[in-house]
Structures are given as structure tokens and as C-alpha cells.
Write a protein that holds these residues in place. Structure first.
Motif, mmCIF file in Angstrom:
data_model
loop_
_atom_site.group_PDB
_atom_site.id
_atom_site.type_symbol
_atom_site.label_atom_id
_atom_site.label_comp_id
_atom_site.label_asym_id
_atom_site.label_seq_id
_atom_site.Cartn_x
_atom_site.Cartn_y
_atom_site.Cartn_z
ATOM 1 N N THR A 67 -2.858 2.900 -4.575
ATOM 2 C CA THR A 67 -2.038 4.328 -4.624
ATOM 3 C C THR A 67 -1.053 4.563 -5.644
ATOM 4 O OG1 THR A 67 -0.274 3.249 -3.062
ATOM 5 C CG2 THR A 67 -2.210 4.392 -2.028
ATOM 6 N N SER A 68 -0.353 5.808 -5.759
ATOM 7 C CA SER A 68 0.227 5.861 -6.935
ATOM 8 C C SER A 68 1.292 5.064 -7.252
ATOM 9 C CB SER A 68 0.993 7.383 -6.725
ATOM 10 O OG SER A 68 1.844 8.083 -7.659
ATOM 11 N N LEU A 69 1.700 4.861 -8.356
ATOM 12 C CA LEU A 69 2.927 3.908 -9.009
ATOM 13 C C LEU A 69 4.169 4.714 -8.832
ATOM 14 C CD1 LEU A 69 1.231 2.642 -12.376
ATOM 15 C CD2 LEU A 69 0.936 1.722 -10.002
ATOM 16 N N LEU A 70 4.120 6.017 -8.281
ATOM 17 C CA LEU A 70 5.367 6.845 -8.167
ATOM 18 C C LEU A 70 5.773 6.834 -6.745
ATOM 19 C CD1 LEU A 70 4.202 9.889 -10.476
ATOM 20 C CD2 LEU A 70 5.534 7.872 -11.054
ATOM 21 N N LYS A 71 6.917 7.295 -6.573
ATOM 22 C CA LYS A 71 7.599 6.871 -5.182
ATOM 23 C C LYS A 71 7.138 8.230 -4.282
ATOM 24 C CE LYS A 71 12.053 5.155 -6.357
ATOM 25 N NZ LYS A 71 13.586 5.253 -6.501
ATOM 26 N N ASN A 72 6.946 9.436 -5.200
ATOM 27 C CA ASN A 72 7.047 10.654 -4.297
ATOM 28 C C ASN A 72 5.760 11.341 -4.642
ATOM 29 O OD1 ASN A 72 9.706 10.491 -3.135
ATOM 30 N ND2 ASN A 72 10.447 10.963 -4.967
ATOM 31 N N GLU A 128 11.628 7.587 -10.660
ATOM 32 C CA GLU A 128 10.474 7.907 -9.993
ATOM 33 C C GLU A 128 9.690 6.912 -9.738
ATOM 34 O OE1 GLU A 128 9.649 10.987 -8.818
ATOM 35 O OE2 GLU A 128 11.307 12.229 -10.101
ATOM 36 N N MET A 129 9.807 5.780 -10.204
ATOM 37 C CA MET A 129 9.000 4.666 -10.378
ATOM 38 C C MET A 129 8.999 4.003 -8.776
ATOM 39 S SD MET A 129 7.158 4.484 -12.851
ATOM 40 C CE MET A 129 6.415 2.828 -12.852
ATOM 41 N N LYS A 130 7.822 3.194 -8.073
ATOM 42 C CA LYS A 130 8.226 2.490 -7.073
ATOM 43 C C LYS A 130 8.656 1.081 -7.496
ATOM 44 C CE LYS A 130 4.294 4.344 -4.185
ATOM 45 N NZ LYS A 130 2.853 4.021 -3.970
ATOM 46 N N SER A 131 9.157 0.478 -6.427
ATOM 47 C CA SER A 131 9.846 -0.839 -6.660
ATOM 48 C C SER A 131 8.757 -1.764 -6.527
ATOM 49 C CB SER A 131 11.069 -1.303 -6.009
ATOM 50 O OG SER A 131 10.900 -0.913 -4.617
ATOM 51 N N ASN A 132 7.878 -1.352 -5.530
ATOM 52 C CA ASN A 132 6.743 -2.416 -4.905
ATOM 53 C C ASN A 132 5.668 -1.528 -4.656
ATOM 54 O OD1 ASN A 132 9.419 -3.440 -3.963
ATOM 55 N ND2 ASN A 132 8.044 -5.442 -4.039
ATOM 56 N N ASP A 189 -3.909 12.607 -2.449
ATOM 57 C CA ASP A 189 -4.881 11.603 -3.130
ATOM 58 C C ASP A 189 -6.093 12.496 -3.708
ATOM 59 O OD1 ASP A 189 -6.614 12.158 -0.895
ATOM 60 O OD2 ASP A 189 -6.505 9.971 -0.294
ATOM 61 N N GLY A 190 -6.291 13.598 -3.533
ATOM 62 C CA GLY A 190 -7.244 14.485 -4.163
ATOM 63 C C GLY A 190 -8.517 14.725 -3.194
#
Length: 434
Positions: free
Chosen positions: A282-287, A300-304, A419-420
Motif C-alpha cells: 500500500t501507499s507510503l503516505l499516511k493519508n 506525510e510519510m508513514k513511520s511503518n 487504490d484505483g
């Protein structure tokens, strides 16, 4: 302001109609009065789709490039053995079936319709064809007709009944899609290669009827079919899956997974030696799955990250390695992560793997381990994109295709949550109107 048209309407998106729910502006004043006196209420609903936008896009792309062929060549004969079975878990990337194994393009190969699949990817049967559009837009929504077909290439099956030839697969009704009605069905047919009349050469050996919408079934069910009839144990044998559905929309969904045909099996051969990813990265972004490059901030980046890994053995197994990398647009490495090695418990009865270094790794560089340095994207432009590639390694492993995930993180000129892939329409249904 409340938007236009009917309670349920068809909206053209990329040449296909998606059903959505809305209200008419002309009743706005009346609606406020009705709400004031509590004469009506509304509820959110999920509606069936008319088409498959993903297939429409791919079909048009191939047609434009003059590369679309509805059927593969019949000339190839597949040779199988215990060490080289006919196997497809639909984990290869692409929306159409693998042309080295299958003849037609009716079903939708995807990773979003199934719930807890045995491995990454399924073949989804519905009421739309290879173009993503319904087989018959005028067909009654209450009718059921032949729809998708998934036909194997000819197979050299000249074995003896004592050679223990079995065909196995997993099936799931509905998944994240639409429930098959009672009049719908999924069936498996075998072909006698000695009969030249195609209309009578096929025999139904298994079928599953649809069910009431009050029944919820999100489980993949295993089917084992023994092939002992000598009319099928011949060179040129074929099998096919078919569904009966409402052919005026993207509805009545069935998912199949892990099709396996070989000799040297047994009725007890129900455990397959495979550790696999079950869902896409999935996306590397939080939101968001995508956002404009000018709006991006490191916050905006995820931590995990999260990965779903499934052990289909019936015992605990060793994952020898787990690694992921993030590459920039020109192929340079932005992130290198090593999750090491660890044991994973069997999916039944333990569920997906719970190994933090592999299933919930930090987003950043950790080489040399163990320190993880959080990562954020560098300066972006209006065409920036990054490729996440994740791979696990286990031995033995029946299918290597489901051991690798790829995800493209895009920064263009739009925001996106989804997710498109649309599995259903969404809207608001109002009741109580006079």
C-alpha cells in the motif's frame, strides 16, 4: 449544496457508467422542511457497478496498440508432472489470465476483490467481458446467463486411473464485490478430447449455486477433484471454469485461487507448501495513495509499512529472508531494508504472520542493522514517482511468483484516497419522502 439527479444514477467515467446516489437540487427547499419535521432519514449504501474501469482502460490501451487478442493459441500442449504441475495462483501482474496457461481473457485478474486469499491475486468472475463492459446491457437484472469462461490450454493427461491425478482449487463467493444470486452459479467442466463437437465435449464435474444475500461468506473453500475417467485421461485434455450471472453489469462475483493439476497426488493432498503475500503493498503516505508533488511534506510519510504474509503449510516454517527497496525514477536506490530471518506460524489456526520486522517494518534504511533511519522523499517535480519492491524467500516454496510485491508511489497533480480499483459504487439512500 446537494447535487443533481436521481436517487440512483449512471455516471460516465472513462466511457463506463458507475452507479452513484444523490439528490436533486430542485427539491432542496422541500428537503430542508422535511428534515426539520423529521419526516425522512438517509443511510449510506454500496451499489453494484455497471462496468470494470480497470479492464476498460487496459482493453482500450491494447486495442490502440493493436495488441489485444481475445484467445491464445491452441497449438501449445502443456506437459505436467509432480515436479512441474499445472499451477496458477493468479499472482502474476496484469489484469488478464496468463497466456501460457489459459486461452481466454474473460476473467479479471486482481488483488482487491478477495478477502483473505490463500495467496496474492485471484481470478474474478462477473457479468462483464474482456472490454470491461457488460455482455448485454439490455439483459434483465433478475436474469442469469452464461458469462465469463476461463479455459486451460490443452494438457497432456495420458495417465492411468491409478496415477492419482487430481485437480484442486479454492473458491470464494462475493469477496469484496457483489453477492451471486440464487440463480447464479460457478462450475467446472472437463473436455473429452476425443469428441470433436465442442458443444457436447464438455462435462460439468462440479458446480456451486449462488445464495441468498442474507448469507455472509468470506471464506475460501478448497475443492479436490479426482480424475479417473479414461475419457479425460488423454492427450489434449482441457478444463474450464464458467459462471452464470446477470450479464448487464459488474455483479455476481466469484473468486478462484490456486488452481493446481498434477499426477502423483492424493485425496489428502490439501496442504500446499507455500508462504506468500496475500495482499498488495500500500501507499507510503499516511493519508493518501497519491498527492500533488507541490503539497508533499515529510510529515506525510508513514513511520511503518504493513504486509500480509500467509503460511499455507500446516506447520511453522522459516522465512529465510525479507527485504524491501525503494527506487527512484531512474533506478537509483533510495531505501534498502533487511528484515532478517524468522519463523512464521501456519495460517490455520493462527492467521496472518505476526513478525514485526517483516509484517510491520519501519519505513527507512536499516543497513547495517539494527538502527532504522526514517525516510522521506527528496525534492519532487510534477512527474516524480518511486517504486517499492519487497521480496521474501522460503524453501521449499511451490510458487515463487507470490513472493514479490511492487508498488508505484506517484506524485502528480491530484489527491487520491483509494487504490484505483472500484469494487462497488457508493451513495446515500433516502426514504420517507412523500
Amino acid at each position: 449544496d446537494l447535487k443533481a439527479t436521481q436517487l440512483i444514477m449512471n455516471k460516465q467515467i472513462a466511457g463506463c457508467r458507475l452507479q452513484v446516489t444523490s439528490w436533486s437540487k430542485t427539491i432542496f427547499t422541500s428537503l430542508l422542511l422535511i428534515i426539520q419535521y423529521s419526516f425522512c432519514f438517509s443511510q449510506e449504501i454500496v451499489t453494484p457497478l455497471t462496468c470494470n474501469p480497470i479492464l476498460i482502460h487496459k482493453y482500450n490501451e491494447l486495442i490502440t496498440a493493436k495488441k489485444f487478442h481475445n484467445h491464445s493459441s491452441l497449438s501449445d500442449t502443456i506437459i505436467i508432472s509432480p515436479t512441474k504441475p499445472f499451477i496458477d495462483d493468479f499472482s502474476k501482474e496484469g489484469v488478464y489470465p496468463d497466456t501460457s496457461l489459459w486461452l481466454d481473457k474473460d476473467v479479471f485478474i486482481n488483488r482487491t476483490y478477495p478477502i483473505a486469499p490463500p495467496t496474492l491475486g485471484v481470478a474474478t468472475f462477473d457479468g462483464v467481458g474482456p472490454s470491461g463492459m457488460p455482455y448485454d446491457t439490455l439483459a434483465s437484472p433478475s436474469s442469469s446467463s452464461p458469462a465469463d469462461t476461463l479455459t486451460s490450454k490443452p494438457i497432456r493427461l495420458n495417465f492411468l486411473p491409478s496415477d492419482s491425478v487430481y485437480l484442486s482449487f479454492f473458491w470464494q463467493a462475493q469477496g469484496r464485490g457483489n453477492t451471486p444470486d440464487k440463480s447464479d452459479s460457478l462450475l467446472l467442466q472437463f473436455k473429452n478430447p476425443s469428441i470433436t463437437n465442442n458443444s457436447i465435449a464438455w462435462t460439468t464435474v462440479w458446480y456451486k449455486p449462488g445464495f441468498s444475500t442474507t448469507i455472509t461468506d468470506s471464506i475460501f473453500h478448497r475443492v479436490m477433484i479426482s480424475i479417473k475417467d479414461t475419457s479425460f485421461l488423454k492427450n489434449g485434455f482441457q478444463f474450464r471454469f464458467r459462471n452464470w450471472a446477470t450479464i448487464s453489469g459488474n455483479v455476481d462475483h466469484w473468486n478462484i485461487d490456486y488452481v493446481l493439476l498434477s499426477n502423483g497426488r492424493s485425496a489428502g493432498d490439501t496442504i500446499f507448501d507455500d508462504i506468500a503475500f496475500a495482499y498488495n503493498a500500500t501507499s507510503l503516505l499516511k493519508n493518501y495513495t497519491s498527492m500533488p508533488w507541490e503539497q508533499y511534506q515529510p510529515s506525510e510519510m508513514k513511520s511503518n509499512l504493513n504486509f500480509f504474509i500467509r503460511n499455507n503449510f500446516d506447520t511453522t516454517q522459516l522465512i529465510a529472508s525479507f527485504k524491501y527497496n525503494i527506487y527512484n525514477k531512474i533506478g537509483g536506490t533510495e531505501v534498502a531494508y533487511d528484515g532478517g530471518a524468522d519463523n512464521i506460524k501456519s495460517f490455520i489456526p493462527n492467521g496472518f504472520g505476526d513478525i514485526p520486522a517483516m509484517t510491520n517494518p519501519c519505513l527507512g534504511n536499516n543497513i547495517p542493522p539494527p538502527t532504522c533511519i526514517p525516510y522521506s522523499f527528496p525534492a519532487l517535480t510534477d512527474t516524480s514517482s518511486f517504486l517499492l519492491e519487497c521480496a521474501l524467500n522460503t524453501t521449499p516454496d511451490k510458487d515463487r511468483w507470490n513472493d514479490t510485491l511492487r508498488y508505484r508511489q506517484k506524485f502528480y497533480d491530484y489527491y487520491a484516497y483509494d487504490d484505483g480499483t472500484a469494487e462497488g459504487g457508493y451513495g446515500v439512500w433516502a426514504s420517507g419522502l412523500p
